[in-house]
Scaffold this active site. Structure first.
Site, short mmCIF file in Angstrom:
data_model
loop_
_atom_site.label_atom_id
_atom_site.label_comp_id
_atom_site.label_asym_id
_atom_site.label_seq_id
_atom_site.Cartn_x
_atom_site.Cartn_y
_atom_site.Cartn_z
N LYS A 110 5.50 9.17 11.34
CA LYS A 110 4.19 9.20 10.64
C LYS A 110 3.60 9.40 9.82
O LYS A 110 2.88 8.70 9.00
CB LYS A 110 3.23 10.29 11.83
CG LYS A 110 3.00 10.73 12.61
CD LYS A 110 3.10 11.83 14.07
CE LYS A 110 3.05 11.57 14.95
NZ LYS A 110 2.43 13.00 16.32
N GLN A 125 1.78 19.15 15.24
CA GLN A 125 2.93 17.98 16.66
C GLN A 125 3.15 18.98 17.79
O GLN A 125 3.86 20.18 17.47
CB GLN A 125 4.12 17.98 15.44
CG GLN A 125 4.94 17.15 16.17
CD GLN A 125 4.60 15.03 16.70
OE1 GLN A 125 3.94 14.86 16.13
NE2 GLN A 125 5.70 15.16 17.90
N ASP A 154 -6.00 13.88 16.55
CA ASP A 154 -5.48 13.58 18.06
C ASP A 154 -5.91 12.99 20.01
O ASP A 154 -5.72 12.60 20.55
CB ASP A 154 -4.18 15.06 18.23
CG ASP A 154 -2.66 14.30 17.63
OD1 ASP A 154 -2.41 13.20 17.75
OD2 ASP A 154 -1.90 15.28 17.55
#
Ligand code: GUN
Length: 286
Positions: free
Chosen positions: A53, A97, A120
């Site tokens: 990422k 994460q 997200d």
């Protein structure tokens, strides 16, 4: 092998270029998109994902910073970092994460993320908007899969779509996005009584179970489009999906490979969601 390969790497490159152009346009207006990543502990797969990422952000000009907390970080430590990022006006996107270490309550920590910065799309507010048919941000993996299906001209209206897996990250939002496009969607999971009865009916089959090669060619309808979300590392170090590529590609009309299928699209859509968040926070309409 008969099936056409759905090239996630190539499509993700296209998305990167689109995002890069948007980032450049924002920078001309004095806006520098900024993604903050929270990485707790030392899960090896998470470290690899976060590095990917970071690299992708650098390529398209999105500023990023990864906050690394130790494996034994307390709930309050993670919570206060999230609150600090919520309040920082320079931060446009926050990514926590997953998975978090077992002692941390993942659901309640994700609820602390400001929904406007939730790139997200995991916050209940954003999931609720998606469910109610008025989405703001859509979870990256299902969104990336929709882009792949569109790029390859896969018709969804009136088709039978089967999703194997019911996670909040993939399975459930995937069901909604396919439904939004007028597919008839069935969700299967670990307790489904006769899995292959359902998978054999699928015109579009999306598999997200985390179980290596569990879907084999004999479970697939001839001519189906097969999307494999799994990334499993075997003992010999090789990466395989949740679909047995060899036998499936003899039956399917199109199939995503692992690696190089869905994985790069998840990262690409994270970049897209970050830029969209920056635009919305600066009052720029879609
Ligand atoms: N872990 C596995 N996939 C994802 C994802 O899409 N987002 C986050 N935050 N964590 C993950």
């Amino acid at each position: 092998m008969k099936a056409q390969i759905i090239d996630g790497k190539a499509v993700s490159k296209k998305v990167h270029e689109e995002v890069k152009a948007e980032v450049e346009a924002l920078k001309k207006r004095g806006i520098e998109p900024f993604l903050a990543v929270v990485l707790v502990g030392d899960n090896p797969a998470s470290k690899v994902y976060v590095r990917n990422k970071e690299k992708a952000c650098a390529k398209v000009g999105i500023k990023t910073y990864t906050h690394r907390l130790p494996q034994d970080a307390s709930y309050d430590e993670v919570a206060s970092l999230i609150r600090q990022l919520n309040e920082d006006p320079s931060v446009n996107g926050i990514l926590v994460q997953l998975p978090l270490p077992d002692h941390l309550d993942e659901k309640s920590l994700l609820e602390l993320v400001d929904p406007a910065k939730d790139v997200d799309g995991f916050h209940p507010y954003n999931l609720g908007r998606l469910l109610s048919g008025n989405p703001t941000v859509k979870p990256c993996t299902p969104l990336g899969i929709m882009r792949l299906l569109d790029e390859y001209g896969v018709e969804l209206k009136g088709k039978e779509a089967v999703v194997v897996g019911r996670s909040v990250i993939v399975g459930k939002p995937m069901w909604l996005l396919l439904l939004e496009r007028h597919a008839t969607v069935t969700t299967c999971h670990s307790r489904t009584a006769d899995l292959s009865f359902h998978t054999k009916r699928a015109d579009v089959l999306v598999v997200a179970t985390g179980r290596p090669k569990m879907i084999t060619g004999d479970m697939i309808k001839p001519g189906a489009v097969v999307i494999d979300v799994g990334i499993n590392r075997l003992e010999d170090g090789s990466l395989v999906g949740d679909v047995d590529f060899e036998s499936a590609s003899e039956v399917a009309s199109m199939i995503t490979p692992v690696p190089g299928g869905v994985g790069p699209m998840t990262v690409a859509m994270l970049l897209y969601n970050t830029v969209q968040a920056a635009r919305r926070q600066n009052g720029i309409e879609d």
